[in-house]
Design an enzyme around this catalytic site. Sequence first.
Site, PDB file in Angstrom:
ATOM      1  CD  GLN A 390      -1.535  -2.498   2.090  1.00 31.56           C
ATOM      2  OE1 GLN A 390      -0.958  -3.085   1.657  1.00 31.56           O
ATOM      3  NE2 GLN A 390      -2.433  -3.210   2.573  1.00 31.56           N
ATOM      4  CG  ASP A 413      -4.086   0.968  -1.731  1.00 31.69           C
ATOM      5  OD1 ASP A 413      -4.408  -0.106  -2.254  1.00 31.69           O
ATOM      6  OD2 ASP A 413      -4.362   0.444  -0.304  1.00 31.69           O
ATOM      7  CG  ASP A 434      -7.084  -3.755  -4.109  1.00 33.29           C
ATOM      8  OD1 ASP A 434      -8.243  -4.336  -4.609  1.00 33.29           O
ATOM      9  OD2 ASP A 434      -6.938  -3.819  -2.711  1.00 33.29           O
ATOM     10  NE  ARG A 502      -8.391  -6.686  -3.698  1.00 38.36           N
ATOM     11  CZ  ARG A 502      -8.152  -7.843  -2.823  1.00 38.36           C
ATOM     12  NH1 ARG A 502      -7.853  -8.342  -3.103  1.00 38.36           N
ATOM     13  NH2 ARG A 502      -6.784  -6.545  -2.308  1.00 38.36           N
ATOM     14  CD1 TRP A 504     -11.483  -3.631   2.403  1.00 42.07           C
ATOM     15  CD2 TRP A 504     -11.340  -1.271   1.353  1.00 42.07           C
ATOM     16  NE1 TRP A 504     -10.804  -3.248   3.664  1.00 42.07           N
ATOM     17  CE2 TRP A 504     -10.621  -1.994   2.944  1.00 42.07           C
ATOM     18  CE3 TRP A 504     -10.840  -0.089   0.849  1.00 42.07           C
ATOM     19  CZ2 TRP A 504     -10.356  -0.557   3.268  1.00 42.07           C
ATOM     20  CZ3 TRP A 504     -10.512   0.774   1.513  1.00 42.07           C
ATOM     21  CH2 TRP A 504      -9.709   0.695   2.943  1.00 42.07           C
TER      22      TRP A 504
END
Length: 598
Positions: A390, A413, A434, A502, A504
């Site tokens: 991240q 991220d 993500d 997806r 979270w």
Amino acid sequence: MGYERLGPSGATGSVTTSTTTAPILNQVSTSEQPENNNRRSKKKLVVSSIVLAISLILAAAIFAGVRSRLKLNQSVPGLARKPSQAISKACELTRFPELCVDSLMDFPGSLAASSSKDLIHVTVNMTLHHFSHALYSSASLSFVDMPPRARSAYDSCVELLDDSVDALSRALSSVVSSSAKPQDVTTWLSAALTNHDTCTEGFDGVDDGGVKDHMTAALQNLSELVSNCLAIFSASHDGDDFAGVPIQNRRLLGVEEREEKFPRWMRPKEREILEMPVSQIQADIIVSKDGNGTCKTISEAIKKAPQNSTRRIIIYVKAGRYEENNLKVGRKKINLMFVGDGKGKTVISGGKSIFDNITTFHTASFAATGAGFIARDITFENWAGPAKHQAVALRIGADHAVIYRCNIIGYQDTLYVHSNRQFFRECDIYGTVDFIFGNAAVVLQNCSIYARKPMDFQKNTITAQNRKDPNQNTGISIHASRVLAASDLQATNGSTQTYLGRPWKLFSRTVYMMSYIGGHVHTRGWLEWNTTFALDTLYYGEYLNSGPGSGLGQRVSWPGYRVINSTAEANRFTVAEFIYGSSWLPSTGVSFLAGLSI
């Protein structure tokens, strides 16, 4: 999938990051600069106390008006500890009915409320008091020695609680006003809930029991209280909205289904600024690394900008690479507009990641929470790399924020669309896992979204939307955009799987509408978080997309996934309806499509 973020709250078998927790130190986390840390801690305590005092004064003043209007008489003997019909009816609609009844019974004014509309004033006021108490309690830890990871989580929490007190104060002011706009109240309540979630998640993996336990106690039930506020407020304005999983925004009167060069509510002078050549812009502050400006650094420019400005403050950042790490436009720095010399020319860069023993929230190279924030012609970058997991390039929590003609570059991220209402136009966004995530109500329009080559054995997931409550008006809408493979991903010849998103959180909501989807996107389209989590409560939709990756024949068959066939349903996720773009009060606009038409 050890590369994942921390698993969703309440999910079983959730995946954790490979980050190791920092050892507990017998010193402050920023021991390299103890004097700065002490100053920061003292300042944080003073600021928190001031914020609390102001919030309580505001809540008391507003509550006094509500008390007068409702002719409160909490001491009626026959009513003691017995919920009124209004309380019982309102709490039945919430997700936490027992807490709803108990908390309202303990708060002055609730028994005199005769309807859910009256009760919402009391409910928001009560929730504000609880958040203010949590902020005050948290401030008492400011001088406690903490290891770096715990300090980062604590600092994030104090900031987020402070923002939540402000959001709830604005919501309370609005609900007692005759000119209240439901979409504003829902947005601010949604933001307060998101702030709380981010705060608690920051302590995942923190081993400092004392600090973590104190904060856990201070934060107890806050999320549930805001959820109940959202449910009661939603029911008081439109009972039908609560019945479905997604609470969709109502259609605005007078919004045409055509492209408007600029929003109608935008001041003429500011309309010109958005398209005006840099050479013609009269900037209030000029940032230049060579000294030929007002400031040499962006951090200096942010400090120089006034707080709570009623007019647009323009900060021109000349071409150059600015690596100052963790730049932030705070909540009180409103109506700031950052103008660069173009994508790849003005670059704001950083390399922080969770491997630096900080929260994901604190990894952002640049962050903005001040309402009315605009950025134009700038590259935001986090160069930490895929192995650092991240690492945020840009985090936006500002209400009515606009990001226009910007590059946002990272890996996992990359873009944190944290909270409130946001609009992205003509931006290029690069990442792997993500890489567009958060819980804002956000529309990305005419943007190019590039999946990059991740680490071995990783899968690319473009979005990870974290809507926690069915009454939050949040989600990610990708409209009239392009989903593409970056050159390094193209070179893998299809060996890396890429998915549209997806879930979270339990009520994750994401739609792709009228966009080009490249062949690198897996035929299933979407990826599970783990096993069956959220598959029947999420809302994932696709509407009239094109391109080799847009085929619907082999898409997932989850209960929450849908092929959108109705124009009316698709319209719910447009600029006009999803983020109320045509009715924003601050002048923070850009050219946009109000409806679906291209």
